[in-house]
Design a protein around this motif. Sequence first.
Motif, PDB file in Angstrom:
ATOM      1  N   ALA A  40       0.467  -1.184   4.125  1.00 31.67           N
ATOM      2  CA  ALA A  40      -0.559  -1.350   3.085  1.00 31.67           C
ATOM      3  C   ALA A  40      -0.021  -2.219   1.952  1.00 31.67           C
ATOM      4  O   ALA A  40      -0.728  -3.079   1.425  1.00 31.67           O
ATOM      5  N   ASP A  41       1.252  -2.018   1.620  1.00 29.75           N
ATOM      6  CA  ASP A  41       1.843  -2.808   0.541  1.00 29.75           C
ATOM      7  C   ASP A  41       1.855  -4.290   0.922  1.00 29.75           C
ATOM      8  O   ASP A  41       1.509  -5.150   0.118  1.00 29.75           O
ATOM      9  N   PHE A  44      -2.153  -5.440   1.132  1.00 30.19           N
ATOM     10  CA  PHE A  44      -3.079  -5.375  -0.007  1.00 30.19           C
ATOM     11  C   PHE A  44      -2.437  -5.516  -1.383  1.00 30.19           C
ATOM     12  O   PHE A  44      -3.059  -6.065  -2.294  1.00 30.19           O
ATOM     13  N   ASN A  45      -1.258  -4.949  -1.578  1.00 36.30           N
ATOM     14  CA  ASN A  45      -0.718  -4.937  -2.945  1.00 36.30           C
ATOM     15  C   ASN A  45      -0.218  -6.323  -3.347  1.00 36.30           C
ATOM     16  O   ASN A  45       0.361  -7.040  -2.541  1.00 36.30           O
ATOM     17  N   ARG A  46      -0.443  -6.666  -4.604  1.00 37.45           N
ATOM     18  CA  ARG A  46      -0.029  -7.971  -5.119  1.00 37.45           C
ATOM     19  C   ARG A  46       0.652  -7.769  -6.470  1.00 37.45           C
ATOM     20  O   ARG A  46       0.310  -6.833  -7.202  1.00 37.45           O
ATOM     21  N   SER A  47       1.561  -8.676  -6.817  1.00 39.28           N
ATOM     22  CA  SER A  47       2.274  -8.447  -8.079  1.00 39.28           C
ATOM     23  C   SER A  47       1.374  -8.770  -9.279  1.00 39.28           C
ATOM     24  O   SER A  47       1.494  -8.149 -10.317  1.00 39.28           O
ATOM     25  N   ASN A  48       0.466  -9.730  -9.146  1.00 34.23           N
ATOM     26  CA  ASN A  48      -0.558  -9.998 -10.177  1.00 34.23           C
ATOM     27  C   ASN A  48      -0.004 -10.007 -11.596  1.00 34.23           C
ATOM     28  O   ASN A  48      -0.518  -9.311 -12.479  1.00 34.23           O
TER      29      ASN A  48
END
Lengths: 84, 416
Positions: A40-41, A44-48
């Motif tokens: 999932a990381d 989907f996850n982004r540092s943004n």
Amino acid sequence: MLLIKCPWCGERAETEFSYGGEAGIKRPLEPDKLTDEEWADYLFNRSNPKGAHHELWNHAGGCRRWFEAERDTVTYRIAVTREL
Amino acid sequence: MKKYSALSLVRNALGHNRHWQPAWRKPAPKQEYDVVVVGGGGHGLATAYYLAKEHGIRNVAVLEKGWVGGGNTGRNTTIVRSNYLWTEASLLYEKSMQLWEGLSQELNYNVMFSQRGVYNLGHNLQDMRDIERRVSANRLNGIDAEVVGPAEISKAIPLLDTSASARYPVLGASLQRRAGVARHDAVAWGFARAADALGVDIIEQCEVTGIRRNGGRVVGVETTRGNVVANKVAVVVAGHASVLAEMAGMRLPIESHPLQAFVSEPLKPALDTVVMSGAVHGYISQSDKGELVIGAGIDAYNGYGQRGSFQTIEHTMEAIVALFPSFSRVRMLRQWGGIVDVCPDACPIISKTPVDGLYFNCGWGTGGFKATPGSGWAFAHTIARDQPHELNAPFSLQRFVSGALIDEHGAAAVAH
Ligand SMILES: Cc1cc2nc3c(=O)[nH]c(=O)nc-3n(C[C@H](O)[C@H](O)[C@H](O)COP(=O)(O)OP(=O)(O)OC[C@H]3O[C@@H](n4cnc5c(N)ncnc54)[C@H](O)[C@@H]3O)c2cc1C
Ligand SMILES: [Zn+2]
């Protein structure tokens, strides 16, 4: 509008480019070995970040090549672009 | 809190409006709260209000780095509707719609909720199939929705180009009659005033700079006005969600983008409903002051700058002029941007986190104004009970691990 320097073609208007999001995200070599959280990381996850962002652009209306840029997400100033 | 009424208007008018009370106090932060809400937008203020009202938790502070409603709440184009596709989303937005319908009375504050209807136009066969599907799904969920044809549309919206020669012919639309617009500032101010009256401290010019943890538990926040101890911390900061998540060592499936909007010079009444088009990519309504209120899509790149690019402005205006040729000579008065927190499935996150006592509400992207009361209501429940309400349980962070995404791109994309 941003003026973006394609590493191959030089400075061109932003409308010639398409945005590719965060750079440096590598597809895991052995996805089977990841936990669901790790997968999932990756997906989907982004540092943004608010500030310096390492990102991908494509010179879609020009040489059609991908390249990397360091851009500030507050001032939008592009510090550097480089070949992938 | 002194109640607002027709009588109070008259009385204060006679006193030359010199005796109105401030709508909320300006307290200094206390050392300790049961709940600290980070972010004084509509969602944060609604959260604080429902914590106090529904759950009796009144030792609450809302910490806002700027001024109340100065984020996306005060920058949005105020469209309110509940005609989303999937049941999970529909029920959450419909809960909000029901709260909107009584909100001015509930808050004793006129939020100018105007149910003038929202049309989502279809321009090709696939649009119309999607509209039929969404309208049917809405009805199965008990939400008012209908499919209307070109004749009815051109009667209701005479300035819309419904001619056969239009560049994007109008084949039909979905119509939600209960949908409409509300006054964005009034929503923030109304919730702030009502929460304050129940004892909530609303603290502006107070930026949260750190989230303090002990073991796996949240213990408070660091702010530009000192440290505050808190039993629970609830983060509702829209475009800054990832920044706050990093303070707690978390990563989110969110990217922040600029989203722009526009108002024109004021015109005589010309448009008494809301018109949106996903395919032509723009939407428009007319404010009570007569300005056309216009918006479209996000700028593609990540941005925290509250401004976007010129080509997005041009693109938006092209869409509006294609739909309403007679607006081509209207001049734009103002243009601005907000920072929207975009989630991969175009649905929000209202969730517990891996840190005990820390809760996040974010990911509303381009369309969270309509959800303001429902979001606050569900988030307050989640914080007070330390578990989600059934309405927001599907909107947990966990869905990105389980894969149970709620894909609302069709109903949410340009349609705010
Ligand atoms: C141009 C535009 C048009 C839109 N149109 C629509 C529409 O028509 N319909 C619709 O439903 N939605 C629309 N939206 C989306 C909607 O505005 C948002 O989803 C919603 O207002 C979010 O509310 P909020 O309270 O979560 O965020 P905000 O109102 O942005 O509040 C978050 C607050 O957190 C504060 N904050 C941030 N960091 C910190 C910190 N470190 N410490 C303390 N405070 C902090 C910010 O200053 C801000 O006031 C639009 C958005 C934009 C930008
Ligand atoms: Zn090039």
